[in-house]
Design a protein around this motif. Structure first.
Motif, mmCIF file in Angstrom:
data_model
loop_
_atom_site.group_PDB
_atom_site.id
_atom_site.type_symbol
_atom_site.label_atom_id
_atom_site.label_comp_id
_atom_site.label_asym_id
_atom_site.label_seq_id
_atom_site.Cartn_x
_atom_site.Cartn_y
_atom_site.Cartn_z
ATOM 1 N N ALA A 199 -2.502 8.784 -3.090
ATOM 2 C CA ALA A 199 -3.838 9.149 -2.596
ATOM 3 C C ALA A 199 -3.841 10.396 -1.712
ATOM 4 N N GLN B 4 -7.659 4.882 5.185
ATOM 5 C CA GLN B 4 -8.486 3.716 5.536
ATOM 6 C C GLN B 4 -9.087 3.111 4.266
ATOM 7 N N LYS B 5 -9.550 3.999 3.371
ATOM 8 C CA LYS B 5 -10.170 3.512 2.119
ATOM 9 C C LYS B 5 -9.149 2.753 1.269
ATOM 10 N N VAL B 6 -7.928 3.305 1.185
ATOM 11 C CA VAL B 6 -6.881 2.652 0.392
ATOM 12 C C VAL B 6 -6.633 1.243 0.919
ATOM 13 N N GLY C 14 0.798 -1.234 0.000
ATOM 14 C CA GLY C 14 0.000 0.000 0.000
ATOM 15 C C GLY C 14 0.823 1.273 0.000
ATOM 16 N N ASP D 141 -8.657 -0.569 2.833
ATOM 17 C CA ASP D 141 -9.851 -1.414 2.674
ATOM 18 C C ASP D 141 -9.804 -2.092 1.303
ATOM 19 N N LYS D 142 -9.405 -1.306 0.299
ATOM 20 C CA LYS D 142 -9.321 -1.832 -1.069
ATOM 21 C C LYS D 142 -8.271 -2.948 -1.159
ATOM 22 N N ILE D 143 -7.120 -2.710 -0.501
ATOM 23 C CA ILE D 143 -6.044 -3.710 -0.525
ATOM 24 C C ILE D 143 -6.451 -4.950 0.274
ATOM 25 N N GLY D 144 -7.314 -4.731 1.272
ATOM 26 C CA GLY D 144 -7.757 -5.857 2.102
ATOM 27 C C GLY D 144 -6.794 -6.165 3.237
ATOM 28 N N GLU E 43 0.413 3.409 -3.207
ATOM 29 C CA GLU E 43 -0.982 3.858 -3.309
ATOM 30 C C GLU E 43 -1.238 5.024 -2.354
#
Ligand code: HSE
Length: 300
Positions: free
Chosen positions: A246, A282-284, A239, A286-289, A242
């Motif tokens: 972001a 947090q969104k980044v 991440g 969440d996308k990565i999991g 990213e």
């Protein structure tokens, strides 16, 4: 009599300042309680919050390594019992081992009516860093002990100085739920730096320090670049790229690896932007999991 002391988490390196820059984080940290013991020895009596991972052996625990060095320098032969309450995750890049040894030193020093100044305690905490990761670096222990933003101008001789911090400067921390051992992330570093990169890095360190003093957020932002450690380490941190992308939109100043990672720090010019960065981060993830803990702290 017993004394409990707290020592905060820290962000070391701050991008360009490998081993020479660090700042303290509010509230997050470790607590250590120290008591006089009947017997003439040091003992770790209890460790909580570490998931059973930290050693109790006096020669391996960063609290006792640091306190033992302090007592030796003092010529003190009495004993102490030490208990550690870990607030910080291990192998996180937030100066976990440093917070433990610094809290232990502050508590033990206070128990003996403060024979040492905070500056005097620094070399003892550095010894504990050597035990924890193989290198006696001071960029976590110095800000944990002294607070604020700190520069280690020289190691031999030790020359540490506090830096001015612009009002409003905030840090968002992203701690991905994974461990990175500092000794391992030091071993991936190249031993040689090219002349070109030495020049780039020196410019950024000078720019960052000038930016702090001038309260020039643009200059701070341009200086948050690391051509020495980040290229070898960022690949170990999911991440990272990213996040770098972001946070730009939110108006953050820049980001870097906190210490040796995997925690990522992002600097922002005010609390609102730091909070917005937290939401975006947090969104980044969440996308990565990948699960993360996020914190916002003022730097002061
Ligand atoms: N300066 C140290 C490193 C900090 O980057 O290895 C470790 O937290």
């Amino acid at each position: 009599k017993e004394v409990t002391a707290f020592a905060p988490a820290t962000v070391a390196n701050v991008s360009c300042g490998f081993d020479i820059l660090g700042f303290a984080i509010d509230e997050l940290g470790d607590r250590v309680t120290v008591r006089h013991a009947e017997e003439s020895r040091l003992k770790v009596t209890k460790i909580t919050g570490d998931g059973g991972k930290l050693p109790y052996e006096v020669e391996r625990n960063t609290c006792t390594v640091a306190v033992q060095a302090m007592l030796k320098a003092l010529g003190y032969t009495g004993g102490m019992d030490i208990s550690l309450d870990k607030g910080l995750p291990l192998g996180s890049g937030m100066g976990s081992s440093a917070a433990s040894s610094v809290a232990a030193l502050i508590a033990a020093n206070r128990l003996l009516n403060d024979p040492f100044t905070k500056d005097d305690l620094l070399p003892f905490a550095m010894l504990a860093e050597k035990i924890a990761c193989g290198a006696a670096h001071a960029d976590n222990v110095a800000p944990s002990l002294l607070g604020g933003f700190v520069l280690i101008r020289s190691y031999h001789p030790l020359d540490v100085t506090a830096l001015h911090v612009p009002k409003g400067l905030h840090c968002t921390l992203i701690h991905p739920h994974m461990e990175l051992n500092t000794a391992d992330s030091r071993s991936v570093l190249r031993k040689q730096v090219s002349l070109q990169n030495a020049t780039i890095q020196s410019g950024n360190i000078a720019g960052l320090v000038a930016g702090l003093y001038q309260e020039n957020m643009g200059l701070i932002s341009r200086s948050l670049q690391d051509v020495i450690a980040e290229p070898s380490r960022s690949v170990l941190i999911p991440g990272y790229e990213e996040i770098k992308e972001a946070i730009k939109e939110a108006g953050a100043l820049g980001c870097g690896i906190s210490g040796s990672g995997p925690t990522i720090f992002i600097l922002s010019p005010d609390r609102d932007i730091a909070a917005e960065v937290k939401t975006i981060s947090q969104k980044v993830f969440d996308k990565i999991g990948l699960d993360v803990d996020l914190y916002v702290s003022e730097i002061n």
